[in-house]
Design an enzyme around this catalytic site. Structure first.
Site, PDB file in Angstrom:
ATOM      1  N   GLU A  94      37.794  54.026  83.926  1.00  9.14           N
ATOM      2  CA  GLU A  94      39.077  53.933  83.200  1.00  9.14           C
ATOM      3  C   GLU A  94      40.150  54.904  83.693  1.00  9.14           C
ATOM      4  OE1 GLU A  94      36.618  51.587  81.934  1.00  9.14           O
ATOM      5  OE2 GLU A  94      38.451  51.249  80.783  1.00  9.14           O
ATOM      6  N   TYR A 106      39.709  58.210  84.166  1.00 10.14           N
ATOM      7  CA  TYR A 106      39.542  59.578  83.664  1.00 10.14           C
ATOM      8  C   TYR A 106      39.062  60.498  84.802  1.00 10.14           C
ATOM      9  CZ  TYR A 106      40.256  57.789  78.936  1.00 10.14           C
ATOM     10  OH  TYR A 106      40.807  57.220  77.819  1.00 10.14           O
ATOM     11  N   ARG A 110      29.087  55.319  82.987  1.00  7.84           N
ATOM     12  CA  ARG A 110      30.088  54.234  82.956  1.00  7.84           C
ATOM     13  C   ARG A 110      30.811  54.216  84.298  1.00  7.84           C
ATOM     14  NH1 ARG A 110      34.464  52.360  78.431  1.00  7.84           N
ATOM     15  NH2 ARG A 110      34.667  50.273  79.309  1.00  7.84           N
ATOM     16  N   HIS A 145      43.628  53.034  82.796  1.00  9.94           N
ATOM     17  CA  HIS A 145      44.627  52.872  81.728  1.00  9.94           C
ATOM     18  C   HIS A 145      46.022  52.626  82.284  1.00  9.94           C
ATOM     19  CE1 HIS A 145      41.923  53.447  78.484  1.00  9.94           C
ATOM     20  NE2 HIS A 145      41.575  54.653  78.856  1.00  9.94           N
ATOM     21  N   GLN A 180      47.115  46.507  67.746  1.00 10.14           N
ATOM     22  CA  GLN A 180      48.215  46.999  66.927  1.00 10.14           C
ATOM     23  C   GLN A 180      47.851  48.160  66.006  1.00 10.14           C
ATOM     24  OE1 GLN A 180      49.877  42.675  66.398  1.00 10.14           O
ATOM     25  NE2 GLN A 180      51.031  44.018  65.100  1.00 10.14           N
TER      26      GLN A 180
HETATM   27  P1  NAP Z   1      62.735  41.030  65.272  1.00  6.31           P
HETATM   28  O1  NAP Z   1      61.762  41.735  66.123  1.00  6.31           O
HETATM   29  O2  NAP Z   1      63.518  41.805  64.295  1.00  6.31           O
HETATM   30  O3  NAP Z   1      63.727  40.265  66.240  1.00  6.31           O
HETATM   31  C1  NAP Z   1      64.765  39.473  65.784  1.00  6.31           C
HETATM   32  C2  NAP Z   1      65.662  39.117  66.967  1.00  6.31           C
HETATM   33  O4  NAP Z   1      66.715  38.308  66.494  1.00  6.31           O
HETATM   34  C3  NAP Z   1      66.267  40.291  67.647  1.00  6.31           C
HETATM   35  O5  NAP Z   1      66.248  40.059  69.029  1.00  6.31           O
HETATM   36  C4  NAP Z   1      67.715  40.308  67.130  1.00  6.31           C
HETATM   37  O6  NAP Z   1      68.412  40.847  68.210  1.00  6.31           O
HETATM   38  C5  NAP Z   1      67.975  38.870  66.815  1.00  6.31           C
HETATM   39  N1  NAP Z   1      68.818  38.656  65.644  1.00  6.31           N
HETATM   40  C6  NAP Z   1      68.755  39.284  64.450  1.00  6.31           C
HETATM   41  N2  NAP Z   1      69.678  38.785  63.609  1.00  6.31           N
HETATM   42  C7  NAP Z   1      70.332  37.800  64.261  1.00  6.31           C
HETATM   43  C8  NAP Z   1      71.382  36.902  63.923  1.00  6.31           C
HETATM   44  N3  NAP Z   1      71.943  36.922  62.716  1.00  6.31           N
HETATM   45  N4  NAP Z   1      71.809  36.043  64.852  1.00  6.31           N
HETATM   46  C9  NAP Z   1      71.262  36.016  66.081  1.00  6.31           C
HETATM   47  N5  NAP Z   1      70.258  36.844  66.454  1.00  6.31           N
HETATM   48  C10 NAP Z   1      69.792  37.727  65.563  1.00  6.31           C
HETATM   49  O7  NAP Z   1      62.034  39.897  64.457  1.00  6.31           O
HETATM   50  P2  NAP Z   1      61.032  38.758  64.889  1.00  6.31           P
HETATM   51  O8  NAP Z   1      61.050  38.472  66.338  1.00  6.31           O
HETATM   52  O9  NAP Z   1      61.336  37.680  63.944  1.00  6.31           O
HETATM   53  O10 NAP Z   1      59.648  39.386  64.551  1.00  6.31           O
HETATM   54  C11 NAP Z   1      59.323  39.705  63.212  1.00  6.31           C
HETATM   55  C12 NAP Z   1      58.340  40.830  63.161  1.00  6.31           C
HETATM   56  O11 NAP Z   1      57.099  40.413  63.640  1.00  6.31           O
HETATM   57  C13 NAP Z   1      58.770  42.028  63.969  1.00  6.31           C
HETATM   58  O12 NAP Z   1      58.502  43.186  63.259  1.00  6.31           O
HETATM   59  C14 NAP Z   1      57.895  41.936  65.170  1.00  6.31           C
HETATM   60  O13 NAP Z   1      57.630  43.190  65.746  1.00  6.31           O
HETATM   61  C15 NAP Z   1      56.656  41.286  64.611  1.00  6.31           C
HETATM   62  N6  NAP Z   1      55.959  40.578  65.650  1.00  6.31           N
HETATM   63  C16 NAP Z   1      55.125  41.282  66.405  1.00  6.31           C
HETATM   64  C17 NAP Z   1      54.477  40.662  67.428  1.00  6.31           C
HETATM   65  C18 NAP Z   1      53.500  41.419  68.260  1.00  6.31           C
HETATM   66  O14 NAP Z   1      53.049  40.909  69.252  1.00  6.31           O
HETATM   67  N7  NAP Z   1      53.126  42.615  67.883  1.00  6.31           N
HETATM   68  C19 NAP Z   1      54.698  39.333  67.700  1.00  6.31           C
HETATM   69  C20 NAP Z   1      55.573  38.628  66.903  1.00  6.31           C
HETATM   70  C21 NAP Z   1      56.209  39.279  65.886  1.00  6.31           C
HETATM   71  P3  NAP Z   1      69.982  40.950  68.319  1.00  6.31           P
HETATM   72  O15 NAP Z   1      70.456  41.322  66.943  1.00  6.31           O
HETATM   73  O16 NAP Z   1      70.191  41.991  69.352  1.00  6.31           O
HETATM   74  O17 NAP Z   1      70.412  39.613  68.766  1.00  6.31           O
HETATM   75 FE1  SF4 Z   2      42.296  46.678  67.271  1.00  5.47          FE
HETATM   76 FE2  SF4 Z   2      41.628  45.409  65.034  1.00  5.47          FE
HETATM   77 FE3  SF4 Z   2      43.459  44.349  66.665  1.00  5.47          FE
HETATM   78 FE4  SF4 Z   2      40.861  44.411  67.332  1.00  5.47          FE
HETATM   79  S1  SF4 Z   2      41.789  43.262  65.647  1.00  5.47           S
HETATM   80  S2  SF4 Z   2      42.547  44.953  68.648  1.00  5.47           S
HETATM   81  S3  SF4 Z   2      40.237  46.386  66.470  1.00  5.47           S
HETATM   82  S4  SF4 Z   2      43.640  46.276  65.524  1.00  5.47           S
END
Ligand code: NAP
Ligand code: SF4
Length: 588
Positions: free
Chosen positions: A83, A85, A133, A171, A256
């Site tokens: 990894e 290390y 490992r 990593h 996450q």
């Molecule tokens: P978001 O991350 O807040 O993104 C919303 C997007 O829409 C931004 O790009 C914003 O950028 C744009 N926006 C906001 N208001 C707008 C408007 N009135 N008109 C046009 N564009 C607008 O929200 P999301 O994509 O819906 O995701 C929701 C949540 O789920 C977030 O917290 C995200 O992190 C989470 N999520 C996480 C993952 C992951 O893989 N971890 C995957 C999916 C979702 P601008 O304002 O710059 O245009």
């Molecule tokens: Fe980590 Fe849980 Fe997501 Fe698996 S499901 S990657 S243990 S947060």
């Protein structure tokens, strides 16, 4: 102080080994050391090169740590040689530029690994388990060659290693090795190569999450054992449940709540199991009196809340307006990279049935649900979110879809697509639109993994990826798109933009949509000519708004809002499941 741990493991009839890890230049403090004074691209600190005396001291420290582990009751140790290390930093030419007996030739670079194994074996005796490992694929430029790795493996076996665990990718490698997008058991072909070389057991790793996947690895002869870490955060009873044919809560590889937490100095936990690493303070103790709980909304938050409340002994009813449970999480499972999310839904569905939760889909909650034969004591509202709609001329045209409509697959999506909004969902949408099915070999080639292992670090130029569509990603802000995505996976999504040839437009003001085009201009260049992009489909991923259709119904009844209905901004499944857990723990 480790004795309670080893004694607990032994009480349950299992062996336990302690991993000994020296992070070298991956250490997170200013006094870090490595083979050479070369900074890693993923840490803020620069290491100093270890002196000959420091290396000898380090070897003794490994042996002493192993001896202490033995005294604490461990059955063995695992020496972390992969990894990226410390030991791996000595082994690979890219991080070892020494010209003394610890650097230069492969034999010299490998000396520290041999000396550590020799010292541990000498100090702990023949019966102590010694897992090493070994890094099979460094996946970094100027990493180890396969010939070097093979020679090291043979030497270490001779010096008394009991079992080889394997490591895939440093990593800092820019090839995904553990994220949800990595195919299951994607690298076990490498452990198979090691198996041909040595006569001791070999352990396979990476993206092996279910008993079926693990069994397949063994059946194919790719390894003698399988190693997992995150699946035990997702479900600590993985082994017992498999033996009892009980449903297992599978790890979805999202990182996450585990790695992303660790990288931001928070306690590791798990998105699908918020009890992980919080076992003491989050306990589902049984209610002391009869409780009736109504959960409104059957997305992931509502499903989890219903299960947890039932686990505390409540009589639970779960009502979901849609015909199926799952909500946004079910839609996310349609993104090719996130197909594993289905496993979480399957698990919670099975738990709801086992716990006799009264699940009613396809209808809205009504007054009789609150005050039927027996009144409910508490209502948990998990009605989620609605997609934010775009409010410009043309946004109601037929070829303008919100992300939920797009993911449901009921509307045709053309070849040239504009995605409005570059948040987590915008990036998921890119994946959904661009993804073309790949075999494992094609996936490896597209990331530049050399399956023949003929090149150092097992790297080869990546094969071009042919996206299924032409995609334009838009945002109004001027920050780098994807900046706020998870620490351990955001870079994969950002590289995918390049791999799929997505054209990114930032600092945009949307004007209108017509049958043929999206009209916009760049905010800072208002005087410039308006832009017009010919498109077939516009997909709006512009965030979400809370959806609270039963506000009037519940009025002043005891209730808790969880997930998107509580707060739509920055909602994700981790927060939704955690709030489900906290809401149920707080019930009197
Ligand atoms: P978001 O991350 O807040 O993104 C919303 C997007 O829409 C931004 O790009 C914003 O950028 C744009 N926006 C906001 N208001 C707008 C408007 N009135 N008109 C046009 N564009 C607008 O929200 P999301 O994509 O819906 O995701 C929701 C949540 O789920 C977030 O917290 C995200 O992190 C989470 N999520 C996480 C993952 C992951 O893989 N971890 C995957 C999916 C979702 P601008 O304002 O710059 O245009
Ligand atoms: Fe980590 Fe849980 Fe997501 Fe698996 S499901 S990657 S243990 S947060």
């Amino acid at each position: 102080q480790h004795r309670p741990i080893t004694e607990a493991a032994h009480r349950h009839g299992t062996a336990i080994c302690l991993q000994l890890l020296h992070a070298g230049r991956y250490g997170y403090h200013p006094l870090i050391q490595s083979a050479s004074a070369r900074k890693s691209p993923i840490t803020p600190f620069s290491p100093t090169a270890m002196s000959d005396a420091q290396i000898r001291r380090c070897i003794k420290d490994f042996a002493r740590a192993a001896q202490l582990a033995q005294r604490a009751g461990y059955d063995g140790v695992e020496i972390m040689g992969s990894e990226g290390y410390l030991i791996n930093q000595f082994l690979a030419p890219c991080t070892n530029q020494r010209d003394d007996q610890w650097g230069g030739s492969a034999d010299n670079r490998q000396r520290i690994a041999r000396e550590i194994v020799r010292a541990v074996r000498e100090r702990c005796g023949a019966d102590f388990i010694l897992i090493y490992r070994i890094s099979l694929l460094d996946l970094v430029p100027d990493g180890q060659s396969w010939e070097d790795i093979a020679a090291l493996a043979r030497d270490l076996e001779t010096l008394g290693v009991t079992v080889f665990n394997t490591g895939i990718g440093w990593h800092e490698a820019r090839i995904p090795t553990i994220a949800t997008s990595v195919p299951h058991a994607a690298f076990t072909w490498a452990s198979e190569q090691l198996k041909h070389l040595v006569n001791i057991p070999v352990i396979a790793v990476n993206r092996i999450t279910t008993p079926e996947q693990a069994q397949a690895v063994l059946d194919q002869g790719h390894a003698d054992m399988v190693s997992m870490a995150r699946p035990f955060l997702a479900d600590p009873h993985w082994v017992a449940k498999h033996e009892a044919s009980e449903p297992i809560n599978p790890c979805i590889g999202c990182n996450q709540a585990c790695l992303d937490h660790v990288f931001s100095q928070k306690t590791a936990s798990c998105l699908v199991n918020p009890f992980a690493c919080h076992e003491q303070e989050r306990q589902l103790t049984a209610f002391t009196q009869t409780r009736r709980v109504l959960v409104i909304g059957g997305g992931i938050a509502g499903m989890a809340a219903a299960c947890y409340a039932a686990e505390r002994g409540a009589a639970v009813t779960l009502i979901e307006q849609d015909a199926e449970l799952g909500g946004q999480f079910r839609l996310a499972a349609r993104v090719p990279d996130k197909a594993d999310f289905q496993g979480t839904l399957d698990y919670f569905r099975q738990r709801l049935a086992q716990l006799h939760v009264n699940v009613q889909c396809g209808r809205a909650a009504q007054a009789s649900d609150l005050d039927g034969d027996q009144a409910v004591d508490h209502i948990i509202v998990a009605t989620g979110v609605l997609p934010r709609q775009l409010d410009i001329p043309g946004s109601t045209l037929e070829h303008v879809l919100d992300y939920q409509q797009a993911l449901r697959g009921q509307h045709p999506i053309g070849q040239r697509v504009a995605v409005i909004g570059a948040g987590g969902i915008g990036f998921d949408m890119v994946e959904y639109l661009a993804h073309a099915p790949q075999t494992l070999d094609q996936w490896l080639q597209s990331w530049g993994v050399d399956r023949t292992m003929a090149h150092p670090g097992a790297l080869t130029p990546a094969a071009a990826t042919t996206p299924a569509r032409e995609i334009h990603l838009f945002q109004r802000g001027t920050t780098k798109p994807g900046k706020h995505l998870g620490k351990s996976t955001g870079w994969i999504h950002r590289s995918n933009l390049k791999r799929y040839g997505v054209q990114v437009h930032t600092g945009v003001h949307y004007e209108r949509i017509t049958e043929e085009a999206l009209h916009f201009h760049f905010r800072e260049k208002e005087h410039e000519q308006a832009q017009q992009l010919a498109i077939d489909t516009v997909i709006v991923c512009a965030g979400q708004l809370s959806h609270h259709p039963c506000a009037a119904l519940i009025q002043d009844r005891a209730h808790t809002l969880i997930g998107g209905v509580k707060l739509a901004s920055e909602l994700d499944a981790k927060r939704a499941v955690l709030e489900a857990c906290e809401a149920v723990l707080a019930l009197p």
